[in-house]
Design a protein around this motif. Structure first.
Motif: not given
Length: 495
Positions: A352-374
């Motif tokens: 539910e928190a992923v849907k609202t944007g309070e949590v970011v979910k990704a299959d890979t660390l590279e994708e997490i980095a992209q989504k969070l602009q890290l």
């Protein structure tokens, strides 16, 4: 314009204001209480669980070996001597007697070990409200006592200006309908709780204002600070944020206690800043003030990073980590739980928190980095270093205890809880003398004006210290001091 007169106007009905009113009520001094909200109370009523004090009757009975010398030196040292020594001394010396006053007000407290795991071995200086709900109820009963004695309690009415000419002539107020009211008065006590509700003042003082999660009183918009400054009060001081932990959002915050996302927020997992680097020993989570300060230090936002295996472990098992807010929500004498889990709804809460944007979910660390602009290189370096620390049970950089190095971050999907520095208000404003009167730059007090609680400078140099309940304790005592001084001045004027 509607007009009437009184001896004293008190602005704000939080801890400082209600304390000032109680003193005026007991000494039969006519007053008007102005409260912006539709009910009495501020942060001290709606959020605080206790107060700091030394040399209270109960402490003396329990032979607590921590008194004025230890408290004065400790707070002076903490603030590197950037402190109003006389006001600090007066507060500390009255703090024990304030415990008896709280009982008279219907707000009894009991000295108890700290609500924070980091301070379980500290001296017994924290006095917790015996029952949080009863505190709220009894606070609401006080206005009836005041009005029965002939005083006015005006809700949804704010102070907007002063008539002042070498002394106070009147307080100008405005009600919810926009009608102005002139209250001729001899003294005014500003107890309106700082300025965390003023976007203009917050932005001017804190670069990370947009990132902060304001759990404080939004009706605290700096009225007393602005009106006294306009009359020449000295407001030179480093801004001090009342930082208090962290949380993802208003809907997932420590006051609600209804989400597993919030639970994991309150644990020493892997934390990364906006450059994808660790920035603190995550064990700081067990000290609310220092936790908030650490988050404020990285521009108000950080990320709690974990993987699916960690989520599944919390869903299925009891984990030997303590939720830092567990003790805060225990009543006096109640034994806190020192483990977390199983959390059967954790996957649902995270989804539910992923849907609202309070949590970011990704299959890979590279994708997490992209989504969070890290920066991906920094992220992988930080994760690899942390995983090594977990494997070896040794954190040679931030020195997290081995017992808390439980969860590495290995396989996707990965989750990042977006954390914000949570605040309860601000702790700076106006320089005052030992009597809580605002002073000019040359140190002379402004006649007939008093300013208290979170409106004043001098107790904290740059951040809220780890003396649990000290802001609330000071609010009650400073309101008491201001009322005493106002009464003394009124009596001298009559002679």
């Amino acid at each position: 314009m509607n007009s009437f007169s009184t001896d004293v106007v008190v602005v704000g009905s939080g801890s400082a204001g209600i304390s000032a009113c109680f003193e005026l009520y007991q000494k039969h001094v006519p007053f008007v209480l102005l409260e912006k909200g539709n009910k009495v109370g501020g942060a001290g009523k709606f959020g605080a669980h206790g107060v700091f004090a030394i040399n209270s009757t109960e402490q003396k009975k329990r032979h607590v070996n921590y008194g004025y010398r230890e408290a004065f030196n400790g707070l002076t040292d903490y603030n590197h001597f950037f402190v109003n020594g006389e006001l600090l001394a007066r507060f500390l010396k009255k703090s024990g007697a304030n415990i008896d006053r709280l009982a008279e007000m219907g707000l009894p407290v009991t000295v108890e070990q700290s609500e924070q795991k980091a301070h379980l071995n500290d001296p017994l200086v924290y006095h917790k409200f015996n029952n949080f709900k009863e505190k709220m109820t009894n606070w609401d009963k006080l206005p009836d006592k005041f009005t029965a004695a002939g005083n006015k309690v005006m809700l949804e009415t704010a102070a907007v200006d002063l008539e002042y000419d070498n002394g106070l002539k009147a307080v100008i107020a405005k009600n919810k309908a926009g009608a102005e009211i002139r209250i001729a008065a001899k003294k005014v006590i500003f107890a309106d709780g700082g300025y965390c509700g003023s976007q203009e003042m917050m932005t001017a003082n804190f670069s990370d204002t947009k990132a902060l999660l304001n759990l404080g009183e939004r009706k605290s918009t700096g009225t007393g600070i602005r009106l006294t400054h306009k009359l020449g009060a000295d407001c030179r001081h480093r801004p001090v944020l009342f930082a208090h932990g962290g949380a993802p959002s208003m809907s997932i915050n420590p006051m609600k206690r209804d989400s597993a996302v919030e639970t994991l927020t309150n644990l020493p997992l892997l934390w990364l800043d906006q450059t994808a680097n660790r920035f603190v020993n995550e064990d700081v989570v067990y000290d609310f003030a220092m936790w908030g300060n650490a988050a404020h230090n990285v521009n108000g936002i950080y990320y709690v990073l974990l993987d699916q295996k960690t989520l599944d472990t919390f869903k299925q098992k009891e984990v030997n980590l303590e939720d830092t807010f567990e003790r805060q929500f225990c009543d006096v004498g109640q034994t806190p739980r020192t483990t977390v889990g199983p959390l059967p709804n954790i996957q649902t809460d995270f989804d539910e928190a992923v849907k609202t944007g309070e949590v970011v979910k990704a299959d890979t660390l590279e994708e997490i980095a992209q989504k969070l602009q890290l920066p991906y290189s920094s992220l992988t370096r930080s994760v690899n270093a942390y995983n090594q620390a977990v494997k070896q049970k040794e954190d040679d950089t931030f020195l997290k205890p081995a017992a808390e190095l439980l969860f590495d971050v290995q396989e996707g999907p990965f989750y990042a809880i977006i954390e914000h520095c949570a605040i309860l208000g601000t702790l700076d404003g106006v320089n005052v003398d030992r009597n809580c009167q605002p002073v000019k730059e040359d140190g002379t007090p402004l006649k007939d004006l008093y300013i208290v609680g979170n409106n004043v400078n001098g107790l904290y140099s740059d951040g809220y210290p780890s003396y649990e309940g000290i802001a609330n304790g000071f609010a009650f005592v400073s309101g008491w001091i201001a009322a005493e001084e106002a009464i003394k001045s009124l009596n001298q004027g009559e002679k």
